[in-house]
Design a protein around this motif. Structure first.
Motif, PDB file in Angstrom:
ATOM      1  N   LEU A 211       0.961  -1.229   0.111  1.00  0.00           N
ATOM      2  CA  LEU A 211      -0.042   0.210   0.116  1.00  0.00           C
ATOM      3  C   LEU A 211       1.044   1.208  -0.025  1.00  0.00           C
ATOM      4  CD1 LEU A 211      -2.299  -1.055   2.750  1.00  0.00           C
ATOM      5  CD2 LEU A 211      -2.568  -1.506   0.408  1.00  0.00           C
ATOM      6  N   THR A 212       0.295   2.207  -0.515  1.00  0.00           N
ATOM      7  CA  THR A 212       1.234   3.534  -0.714  1.00  0.00           C
ATOM      8  C   THR A 212       0.419   4.530  -0.743  1.00  0.00           C
ATOM      9  OG1 THR A 212       3.000   4.425  -1.788  1.00  0.00           O
ATOM     10  CG2 THR A 212       1.747   3.335  -3.133  1.00  0.00           C
ATOM     11  N   ALA A 213       0.942   5.943  -0.910  1.00  0.00           N
ATOM     12  CA  ALA A 213       0.275   7.347  -1.063  1.00  0.00           C
ATOM     13  C   ALA A 213       1.429   8.058  -1.443  1.00  0.00           C
ATOM     14  CB  ALA A 213      -0.689   7.720  -0.063  1.00  0.00           C
ATOM     15  N   GLY A 214       1.521   8.646  -2.548  1.00  0.00           N
ATOM     16  CA  GLY A 214       2.578   9.369  -3.196  1.00  0.00           C
ATOM     17  C   GLY A 214       2.619  10.858  -2.677  1.00  0.00           C
ATOM     18  N   VAL A 215       3.796  11.198  -2.034  1.00  0.00           N
ATOM     19  CA  VAL A 215       4.043  12.696  -1.546  1.00  0.00           C
ATOM     20  C   VAL A 215       4.375  13.339  -2.951  1.00  0.00           C
ATOM     21  CG1 VAL A 215       4.931  12.317   0.513  1.00  0.00           C
ATOM     22  CG2 VAL A 215       6.300  12.035  -1.305  1.00  0.00           C
ATOM     23  N   TRP A 216       3.781  14.597  -3.046  1.00  0.00           N
ATOM     24  CA  TRP A 216       3.850  15.302  -4.708  1.00  0.00           C
ATOM     25  C   TRP A 216       4.329  16.706  -4.430  1.00  0.00           C
ATOM     26  CZ3 TRP A 216       0.443  19.383  -5.818  1.00  0.00           C
ATOM     27  CH2 TRP A 216      -0.528  19.592  -4.863  1.00  0.00           C
ATOM     28  N   ASN A 217       4.322  17.335  -3.429  1.00  0.00           N
ATOM     29  CA  ASN A 217       4.351  18.749  -3.318  1.00  0.00           C
ATOM     30  C   ASN A 217       5.015  19.063  -1.817  1.00  0.00           C
ATOM     31  OD1 ASN A 217       4.642  21.389  -3.843  1.00  0.00           O
ATOM     32  ND2 ASN A 217       2.526  21.723  -3.266  1.00  0.00           N
ATOM     33  N   GLY A 218       6.054  19.906  -1.371  1.00  0.00           N
ATOM     34  CA  GLY A 218       6.389  20.324  -0.240  1.00  0.00           C
ATOM     35  C   GLY A 218       7.824  20.088  -0.048  1.00  0.00           C
ATOM     36  N   ASP A 219       8.224  20.287   1.287  1.00  0.00           N
ATOM     37  CA  ASP A 219       9.601  20.246   1.717  1.00  0.00           C
ATOM     38  C   ASP A 219       9.954  18.663   2.301  1.00  0.00           C
ATOM     39  OD1 ASP A 219      12.187  20.382   2.716  1.00  0.00           O
ATOM     40  OD2 ASP A 219      11.741  22.240   4.017  1.00  0.00           O
ATOM     41  N   TRP A 220      10.581  18.075   1.690  1.00  0.00           N
ATOM     42  CA  TRP A 220      10.813  16.635   1.990  1.00  0.00           C
ATOM     43  C   TRP A 220      12.450  16.510   2.644  1.00  0.00           C
ATOM     44  CZ3 TRP A 220       9.483  14.250  -3.237  1.00  0.00           C
ATOM     45  CH2 TRP A 220       8.128  14.636  -3.710  1.00  0.00           C
ATOM     46  N   THR A 221      13.017  17.568   3.240  1.00  0.00           N
ATOM     47  CA  THR A 221      14.263  17.659   3.390  1.00  0.00           C
ATOM     48  C   THR A 221      14.418  16.621   4.576  1.00  0.00           C
ATOM     49  OG1 THR A 221      14.617  19.838   3.004  1.00  0.00           O
ATOM     50  CG2 THR A 221      16.316  19.099   4.387  1.00  0.00           C
ATOM     51  N   SER A 222      13.628  16.705   5.709  1.00  0.00           N
ATOM     52  CA  SER A 222      13.547  15.531   6.570  1.00  0.00           C
ATOM     53  C   SER A 222      12.227  15.257   7.092  1.00  0.00           C
ATOM     54  CB  SER A 222      14.296  16.263   7.932  1.00  0.00           C
ATOM     55  OG  SER A 222      13.467  17.453   8.555  1.00  0.00           O
ATOM     56  N   HIS A 223      11.941  14.553   8.001  1.00  0.00           N
ATOM     57  CA  HIS A 223      10.583  13.867   8.555  1.00  0.00           C
ATOM     58  C   HIS A 223       9.929  15.140   9.099  1.00  0.00           C
ATOM     59  CE1 HIS A 223       7.680  10.866   8.470  1.00  0.00           C
ATOM     60  NE2 HIS A 223       7.357  11.380   9.517  1.00  0.00           N
ATOM     61  N   GLU A 224      10.552  15.968   9.777  1.00  0.00           N
ATOM     62  CA  GLU A 224      10.141  17.029  10.497  1.00  0.00           C
ATOM     63  C   GLU A 224       9.557  18.065   9.584  1.00  0.00           C
ATOM     64  OE1 GLU A 224      12.894  15.480  11.296  1.00  0.00           O
ATOM     65  OE2 GLU A 224      11.943  14.502  12.700  1.00  0.00           O
ATOM     66  N   THR A 225      10.202  18.090   8.145  1.00  0.00           N
ATOM     67  CA  THR A 225       9.843  19.448   7.516  1.00  0.00           C
ATOM     68  C   THR A 225       8.592  18.956   6.744  1.00  0.00           C
ATOM     69  OG1 THR A 225      11.105  18.279   5.700  1.00  0.00           O
ATOM     70  CG2 THR A 225      12.105  20.421   7.043  1.00  0.00           C
ATOM     71  N   LEU A 226       7.918  17.910   6.832  1.00  0.00           N
ATOM     72  CA  LEU A 226       6.662  17.201   6.231  1.00  0.00           C
ATOM     73  C   LEU A 226       5.401  17.829   6.947  1.00  0.00           C
ATOM     74  CD1 LEU A 226       7.400  13.311   5.802  1.00  0.00           C
ATOM     75  CD2 LEU A 226       8.060  15.374   4.051  1.00  0.00           C
ATOM     76  N   LYS A 227       4.484  18.071   5.923  1.00  0.00           N
ATOM     77  CA  LYS A 227       3.079  18.566   6.402  1.00  0.00           C
ATOM     78  C   LYS A 227       2.514  17.364   6.940  1.00  0.00           C
ATOM     79  CE  LYS A 227       2.341  19.913   2.208  1.00  0.00           C
ATOM     80  NZ  LYS A 227       1.613  20.322   0.910  1.00  0.00           N
ATOM     81  N   PRO A 228       1.554  17.534   8.041  1.00  0.00           N
ATOM     82  CA  PRO A 228       1.012  16.287   8.637  1.00  0.00           C
ATOM     83  C   PRO A 228       0.682  15.198   7.747  1.00  0.00           C
ATOM     84  CG  PRO A 228       0.339  18.394   9.788  1.00  0.00           C
ATOM     85  CD  PRO A 228       1.098  18.835   8.624  1.00  0.00           C
ATOM     86  N   ILE A 229      -0.260  15.655   6.689  1.00  0.00           N
ATOM     87  CA  ILE A 229      -0.833  14.746   5.751  1.00  0.00           C
ATOM     88  C   ILE A 229       0.473  13.803   4.819  1.00  0.00           C
ATOM     89  CG2 ILE A 229      -0.876  16.356   3.662  1.00  0.00           C
ATOM     90  CD1 ILE A 229      -3.775  14.953   3.211  1.00  0.00           C
TER      91      ILE A 229
END
Length: 387
Positions: A248-266
């Motif tokens: 199962l997966t859901a693909g990130v598509w936008n945002g700052d992926w520098t670290s896990h902390e920079t990810l948005k909640p979703i």
């Protein structure tokens, strides 16, 4: 005979699930406690890597037959075009593609669950004949938020994805009394194919927080993410209750992926709940490689499930060799130019195009099977031949 046998087995499996599952009224909400207790665990990194090692290098396209404008037209009984599907998947096979990413829709399951499952099974039979193992997408937050069953509208001339529809639509997304129906769709669809080796993976939700600003922004829910995020979490849990053998997966598509902390909640949900990491990238080769390196922090197999937008600087010659270098699966948007009109750029919602653009935005083949650019198909064939 083999095609018929596998389809019959699929429908029988779906029948067992539907007949044995407890029935709920649409105005009843389900509890997540049962789903969670019965659901399989998220794969360990080792499980994910073992699965990926058996797949080979995955290369394909986001697929919609040229005769369909959206997911509904692709799979509704009256417009289910197996001849076109077979022909166009043959062109994909000829250039070495071994996967496709294909969108489903909750309304199709609501309308006729057994018929829908049967048609998905027929599609999978056709794909298998061409040595293609598709990734199936359950939900999608892009484009028209008001999907309707039945005859779909004609394409708006010169407009990119003028008829693509969201799943669930805005009204269902806002109405928690419909969540039981969505739960039945996820559980029923995944259960029907949970141990089916024709299915590569399940993409739970495409670009879940996409606000569609340039197209349907004026009619979208302003706080869309507040509705989508909890439903995304539920959807992962629902899918796991079927104990699927596929990731199962859901693909990130936008945002700052520098670290896990920079990810948005979703985005954290999308990464944390996924067995494998998937992502989108419509930028140039340098950015494509940067994104891969950022996502390597999760130490899981990776598939780029959308890329290649020529007008945005994303080309096969730039991204595909990099994907191969890092053993990242690569699924570009669009196979054959058709009713989706994705040869036109995103700005066609604001700018008028009266003829075919000289530089196609997406897609690989014309309707007669000739490549838009032979050097591209030659490159794909060359890279997949040595995979």
């Amino acid at each position: 005979m083999k095609l018929l046998k596998s389809t019959v087995l699929t429908v029988f499996a779906a029948f067992l699930f539907f007949s044995c599952s407890p029935k709920k009224e649409d105005n009843q909400t389900s509890t997540d406690s049962t789903a969670t207790s019965e659901a399989r665990e998220i794969w360990t990194k080792e499980q994910a890597k073992d699965w990926y090692a058996k797949q080979g290098w995955l290369v394909g396209a986001d697929f919609l037959p040229s005769t369909a404008i959206n997911q509904l037209e692709m799979f509704q009984e009256a417009s289910f075009d197996t001849a076109t599907i077979n022909r166009e998947l043959g062109w994909a096979e000829d250039i070495g593609m071994n996967t496709m990413r294909v969108y489903l829709h909750d309304l199709l399951f609501q309308q006729d669950s057994a018929g829908f499952v049967k048609r998905v099974g027929i599609f999978l039979d056709i794909a298998k004949k061409h040595n293609i193992k598709p990734m199936l997408v359950l939900f999608d937050s892009c484009w028209d938020p008001f999907p309707k069953l039945g005859t779909q509208r004609a394409p708006k001339p010169g407009v990119h994805n003028s008829g693509w529809v969201q799943s669930p639509g805005l009204n269902a997304l806002k109405d928690s009394t419909q969540y039981a129906r969505l739960e039945r769709y996820v559980k029923g669809t995944v259960a029907a194919f949970a141990n089916d080796d024709r299915v590569l993976a399940w993409d739970i939700w495409n670009e879940p927080d996409n606000p569609n600003t340039s197209s349907y922004g004026k009619v979208e829910i302003p706080n869309k993410v507040d509705y989508v995020l909890p439903l995304l979490e539920k959807s992962f849990a629902w899918a796991r209750t079927a104990n699927p053998s596929q990731p199962l997966t859901a693909g990130v598509w936008n945002g700052d992926w520098t670290s896990h902390e920079t990810l948005k909640p979703i985005e954290k949900v999308m990464i944390d709940q996924s067995d494998i990491v998937t992502f989108h990238n419509y930028e140039d080769a340098a950015d494509f490689e940067k994104r891969i390196k950022q996502l390597q922090q999760y130490d899981r197999p990776m598939i780029c499930t959308e890329y290649m937008s020529r007008g945005n600087g994303s080309f096969f010659k730039g991204s595909l060799p990099i994907a191969k270098k890092y053993n990242v699966g690569a699924i570009n948007w669009g196979l054959v130019s058709g009713k989706s009109q994705t040869i036109y750029p995103w700005d066609s919602w604001k700018k008028t195009y009266t003829s075919e653009p000289e530089l196609w935005f997406h897609d690989i083949f014309r309707k007669d099977g000739t490549p838009y650019k032979k050097e591209e198909t030659d490159l794909i064939k060359s890279l997949t031949a040595s995979k």
